[in-house]
Design a protein around this motif. Structure first.
Motif, mmCIF file in Angstrom:
data_model
loop_
_atom_site.group_PDB
_atom_site.id
_atom_site.type_symbol
_atom_site.label_atom_id
_atom_site.label_comp_id
_atom_site.label_asym_id
_atom_site.label_seq_id
_atom_site.Cartn_x
_atom_site.Cartn_y
_atom_site.Cartn_z
ATOM 1 N N LYS A 77 -11.136 -13.512 -81.923
ATOM 2 C CA LYS A 77 -10.762 -14.252 -80.297
ATOM 3 C C LYS A 77 -10.862 -15.843 -80.644
ATOM 4 C CE LYS A 77 -11.323 -10.213 -77.303
ATOM 5 N NZ LYS A 77 -12.076 -9.762 -76.009
ATOM 6 N N ASN A 118 -5.966 -18.484 -80.579
ATOM 7 C CA ASN A 118 -5.420 -19.543 -80.131
ATOM 8 C C ASN A 118 -4.169 -19.018 -79.167
ATOM 9 O OD1 ASN A 118 -6.619 -21.542 -81.543
ATOM 10 N ND2 ASN A 118 -5.338 -21.562 -83.351
ATOM 11 N N GLY A 119 -4.581 -18.090 -78.330
ATOM 12 C CA GLY A 119 -3.554 -17.436 -77.210
ATOM 13 C C GLY A 119 -2.579 -16.597 -78.062
ATOM 14 N N ARG A 120 -2.545 -16.160 -79.286
ATOM 15 C CA ARG A 120 -1.849 -15.072 -79.880
ATOM 16 C C ARG A 120 -2.525 -13.680 -79.229
ATOM 17 N NH1 ARG A 120 -1.847 -16.483 -86.050
ATOM 18 N NH2 ARG A 120 -3.961 -16.830 -85.359
ATOM 19 N N PRO A 121 -1.461 -12.749 -79.090
ATOM 20 C CA PRO A 121 -1.995 -11.210 -78.638
ATOM 21 C C PRO A 121 -2.493 -10.836 -79.979
ATOM 22 C CG PRO A 121 0.573 -11.375 -78.560
ATOM 23 C CD PRO A 121 -0.039 -13.011 -78.967
ATOM 24 N N ARG A 122 -3.204 -9.617 -79.686
ATOM 25 C CA ARG A 122 -3.866 -9.163 -81.009
ATOM 26 C C ARG A 122 -3.251 -7.825 -81.111
ATOM 27 N NH1 ARG A 122 -8.629 -5.562 -79.439
ATOM 28 N NH2 ARG A 122 -8.631 -6.458 -77.399
ATOM 29 N N ASP A 125 -2.578 -8.857 -75.019
ATOM 30 C CA ASP A 125 -2.598 -10.007 -74.508
ATOM 31 C C ASP A 125 -4.053 -10.100 -73.870
ATOM 32 O OD1 ASP A 125 -2.466 -12.495 -73.484
ATOM 33 O OD2 ASP A 125 -0.729 -12.003 -72.442
ATOM 34 N N ASP A 126 -5.104 -10.469 -74.475
ATOM 35 C CA ASP A 126 -6.391 -10.485 -74.072
ATOM 36 C C ASP A 126 -6.282 -11.675 -72.833
ATOM 37 O OD1 ASP A 126 -7.631 -8.555 -75.614
ATOM 38 O OD2 ASP A 126 -7.558 -10.130 -77.326
ATOM 39 N N SER A 127 -5.626 -12.549 -72.763
ATOM 40 C CA SER A 127 -5.544 -13.375 -71.667
ATOM 41 C C SER A 127 -5.423 -13.000 -70.393
ATOM 42 C CB SER A 127 -4.619 -14.721 -71.622
ATOM 43 O OG SER A 127 -3.346 -14.268 -71.622
ATOM 44 N N VAL A 128 -4.576 -11.810 -70.279
ATOM 45 C CA VAL A 128 -4.517 -11.052 -68.962
ATOM 46 C C VAL A 128 -4.950 -9.550 -69.024
ATOM 47 C CG1 VAL A 128 -2.488 -12.477 -68.154
ATOM 48 C CG2 VAL A 128 -2.023 -10.599 -69.541
ATOM 49 N N GLY A 129 -5.378 -9.306 -70.174
ATOM 50 C CA GLY A 129 -5.619 -7.622 -70.465
ATOM 51 C C GLY A 129 -4.660 -6.753 -70.239
#
Length: 120
Positions: free
Chosen positions: A20, A24-28, A44-48
């Motif tokens: 994390k 840099n905003g990339r999905p994992r 996408d960890d920013s929105v789960g």
């Protein structure tokens, strides 16, 4: 005494924490390997939210595979998750191997995803 599951959870958390930091905003692209099957999903960890997923249990793969627990199945899962991620508009990801070492089936998923067009 620490149990094996606790050790695996701590190792996976340590890997995810370091991923994390460099994402840099990339999905994992997260991998889970069991004794009989292999699973991969782009998160996408920013929105789960899960953007794409594939496993050796998918109906599109299950008939073609001899077993879900070999390197050929893992490579096929990698290609399938890459196709589904590209359909969702994802081309760049960070590879999350979880608590598993980068060898064998985990490596085959990564190479299959690269062949499918994902960059990491």
């Amino acid at each position: 005494m620490v149990s094996k599951t606790d050790t695996l959870r701590r190792r996976a958390a340590r890997i995810r924490r370091s991923i994390k930091k460099v994402a840099n905003g990339r999905p994992r692209l997260s991998i889970h390997r069991s004794s009989k099957h292999i699973y991969a999903q782009v998160i996408d960890d920013s929105v789960g939210r899960t953007l794409a997923a594939a496993s050796s249990l998918d109906s599109t793969l299950k008939g073609d595979l001899k077993t879900g627990a070999d390197v050929a199945a893992a490579a096929a899962v990698g290609k399938l998750v890459a196709e589904r991620a590209k359909e969702a508009g994802v081309t760049d990801v960070v590879f999350d191997r979880g608590a598993f070492i980068y060898h064998g089936r985990v490596k085959a998923v990564a190479e299959g995803a690269r062949e499918g067009g994902l960059n990491f």
